[in-house]
Write a protein that holds these residues in place. Structure first.
Motif, PDB file in Angstrom:
ATOM      1  N   LEU A 121       3.098  -4.965   0.820  1.00  0.00           N
ATOM      2  CA  LEU A 121       2.395  -5.934  -0.019  1.00  0.00           C
ATOM      3  C   LEU A 121       1.400  -6.769   0.779  1.00  0.00           C
ATOM      4  O   LEU A 121       0.257  -6.971   0.352  1.00  0.00           O
ATOM      5  N   LEU A 122       1.812  -7.242   1.956  1.00  0.00           N
ATOM      6  CA  LEU A 122       0.964  -8.112   2.771  1.00  0.00           C
ATOM      7  C   LEU A 122       0.034  -7.335   3.695  1.00  0.00           C
ATOM      8  O   LEU A 122      -0.704  -7.935   4.474  1.00  0.00           O
ATOM      9  N   GLY A 126     -10.708  -5.308  -1.966  1.00  0.00           N
ATOM     10  CA  GLY A 126     -10.322  -6.233  -3.022  1.00  0.00           C
ATOM     11  C   GLY A 126      -9.719  -7.485  -2.421  1.00  0.00           C
ATOM     12  O   GLY A 126     -10.280  -8.080  -1.501  1.00  0.00           O
ATOM     13  N   LEU A 127      -8.563  -7.874  -2.918  1.00  0.00           N
ATOM     14  CA  LEU A 127      -7.873  -9.055  -2.389  1.00  0.00           C
ATOM     15  C   LEU A 127      -6.997  -8.723  -1.184  1.00  0.00           C
ATOM     16  O   LEU A 127      -6.358  -9.602  -0.623  1.00  0.00           O
ATOM     17  N   GLY A 128      -6.947  -7.446  -0.812  1.00  0.00           N
ATOM     18  CA  GLY A 128      -6.169  -7.079   0.373  1.00  0.00           C
ATOM     19  C   GLY A 128      -4.678  -7.139   0.153  1.00  0.00           C
ATOM     20  O   GLY A 128      -3.936  -7.607   1.012  1.00  0.00           O
ATOM     21  N   VAL A 129      -4.232  -6.660  -1.007  1.00  0.00           N
ATOM     22  CA  VAL A 129      -2.804  -6.690  -1.343  1.00  0.00           C
ATOM     23  C   VAL A 129      -2.348  -5.293  -1.750  1.00  0.00           C
ATOM     24  O   VAL A 129      -2.964  -4.654  -2.600  1.00  0.00           O
ATOM     25  N   GLY A 130      -1.269  -4.814  -1.142  1.00  0.00           N
ATOM     26  CA  GLY A 130      -0.653  -3.562  -1.566  1.00  0.00           C
ATOM     27  C   GLY A 130      -1.511  -2.328  -1.386  1.00  0.00           C
ATOM     28  O   GLY A 130      -1.402  -1.373  -2.171  1.00  0.00           O
ATOM     29  N   GLY A 131      -2.339  -2.291  -0.351  1.00  0.00           N
ATOM     30  CA  GLY A 131      -3.160  -1.110  -0.100  1.00  0.00           C
ATOM     31  C   GLY A 131      -2.316   0.088   0.319  1.00  0.00           C
ATOM     32  O   GLY A 131      -1.196  -0.062   0.810  1.00  0.00           O
ATOM     33  N   ASP A 132      -2.856   1.297   0.120  1.00  0.00           N
ATOM     34  CA  ASP A 132      -2.140   2.528   0.475  1.00  0.00           C
ATOM     35  C   ASP A 132      -1.666   2.489   1.922  1.00  0.00           C
ATOM     36  O   ASP A 132      -2.412   2.092   2.824  1.00  0.00           O
ATOM     37  N   TRP A 133      -0.450   2.935   2.138  1.00  0.00           N
ATOM     38  CA  TRP A 133       0.139   2.891   3.471  1.00  0.00           C
ATOM     39  C   TRP A 133       1.122   4.054   3.610  1.00  0.00           C
ATOM     40  O   TRP A 133       2.023   4.214   2.804  1.00  0.00           O
TER      41      TRP A 133
END
Length: 347
Positions: free
Chosen positions: A170-171, A324-331
């Motif tokens: 998430l972070l 975007g807001l930098g939340v929950g990006g693919d990992w």
């Protein structure tokens, strides 16, 4: 021990400490900021009058200058950093406020709350209303599995902090102690997990024993390079390599309870490869690999019945980190481990 509600003093102390942590993260300690930006009165004077390259570089790279540069040249980046810092404050601050075991208590409370909502909905909207049915379905979900660290069936005790990985996703964090980080060809962040706590947990799951059995069925006398499932695998072989995290499996009445490991990873595929023969025993050394992609579409997938009514396959679309807001990006996580001198379980 009962669940303790944090006092105002606890909240104040934690928020104060969390703000200090955020300050340390963004600009270093107060001493570092002082040394970098103004330090002593003498240094202030030097910064103003000294035009040497060294002094210019110090001023150029201080946190205030960097933030100002972002505000002028790329306000989107500044907004994203601000949002991420605020979210991290809230996430980490909430975690620090919770006493030991609180997460389990909160999950139990959530289950009870959903059950209560279902009963209320039944009284207000009717026993057969869509809202009541939806709440009843959610109320049957074994939410406690999200924090379950002991498999009630096999007795395996998990060593890895799997719930913590939700925060890493998430972070959009990159903890160095988790493993080695790189990027895939399309730019997605990936970590090859080196923390044995996680790989040993995966190695101990029943699915790995089943995949090992399938490997030896295909290769009774393995040699280096043999892999399961093979490149020309049948549909049945691919199915045997896949562990499925299913809706029915999340039910409270399910006989095989999911642990926090399955709740985080979900469905996954295991590849087994012979990498050599143990010199002492003459038995094969097997390397196992599990690759998992944490992304929004998987976590917000809409049931097929809802898709038939016109809803999209997922409520939130996938996105890369730092967009975007930098939340929950693919990992992507790559878990790999080796077992030396493995016995054929089919004999």
């Amino acid at each position: 021990m009962g669940f303790k509600i944090p006092s105002f003093s606890d909240v104040k102390k934690t928020v104060t400490n969390t703000v200090k942590d955020a300050k340390d993260t963004v600009v270093g300690t107060a001493k570092d900021v002082k040394n970098t930006v103004v330090d002593t009165a003498k240094d202030v004077k030097n910064t103003v009058v000294d035009t040497t390259k060294d002094t210019f570089e110090v001023v150029k790279h201080n946190p205030v200058t960097d933030a100002l540069k972002k505000a002028v040249t790329d306000p989107k980046d500044l907004a994203r950093d601000t949002f991420q810092t605020g979210l991290r404050l809230a996430y980490d601050g909430a975690t620090k406020l919770l006493p030991d075991g609180a997460a389990n208590q909160l999950v139990k409370a959530a289950e009870g709350g959903v059950d209560a909502l279902a009963k209320t909905s039944e009284l207000l909207t009717g026993k057969n209303s869509s809202l009541t049915e939806s709440l009843k379905t959610l109320g049957k979900v074994d939410l406690e599995g999200i924090t379950r660290t002991t498999d009630p069936v096999t007795g395996q005790k998990l060593q890895g902090d799997w719930p913590k990985l939700w925060g890493t996703w998430l972070l959009e964090e990159k903890p160095k102690d988790l493993g080695t980080w790189d990027k895939t060809a399309n730019g997605t962040d990936r970590v090859t997990v080196r923390d044995n706590a996680y790989t040993e947990d995966l190695a101990g799951r029943p699915h790995q024993q089943q995949v090992t059995e399938e490997f030896f069925k295909l290769y009774p006398n393995p040699k280096p390079g043999d892999v399961f499932p093979p490149k020309n695998a049948t549909a049945e072989q691919n199915d045997k390599a896949l562990y499925r995290f299913t809706g029915p499996g999340t039910a409270e009445a399910s006989k095989e309870k999911y642990t926090s490991l399955e709740w985080f990873i979900g469905s996954y595929r295991t590849e087994v490869k012979c990498t050599g023969i143990d010199e002492k025993t003459g038995k094969p050394n097997l390397t196992y690999e599990v690759v998992n992609n944490s992304h929004f579409e998987s976590g917000t997938r809409v049931p097929a019945t809802f898709q038939e009514k016109g809803l999209p396959p997922a409520l939130v679309q996938d996105r890369k980190r730092e967009t975007g807001l930098g939340v929950g990006g693919d990992w992507i996580q790559r878990y790999t481990w080796t077992s030396n001198g493995v016995d054929n379980p089919n004999k």
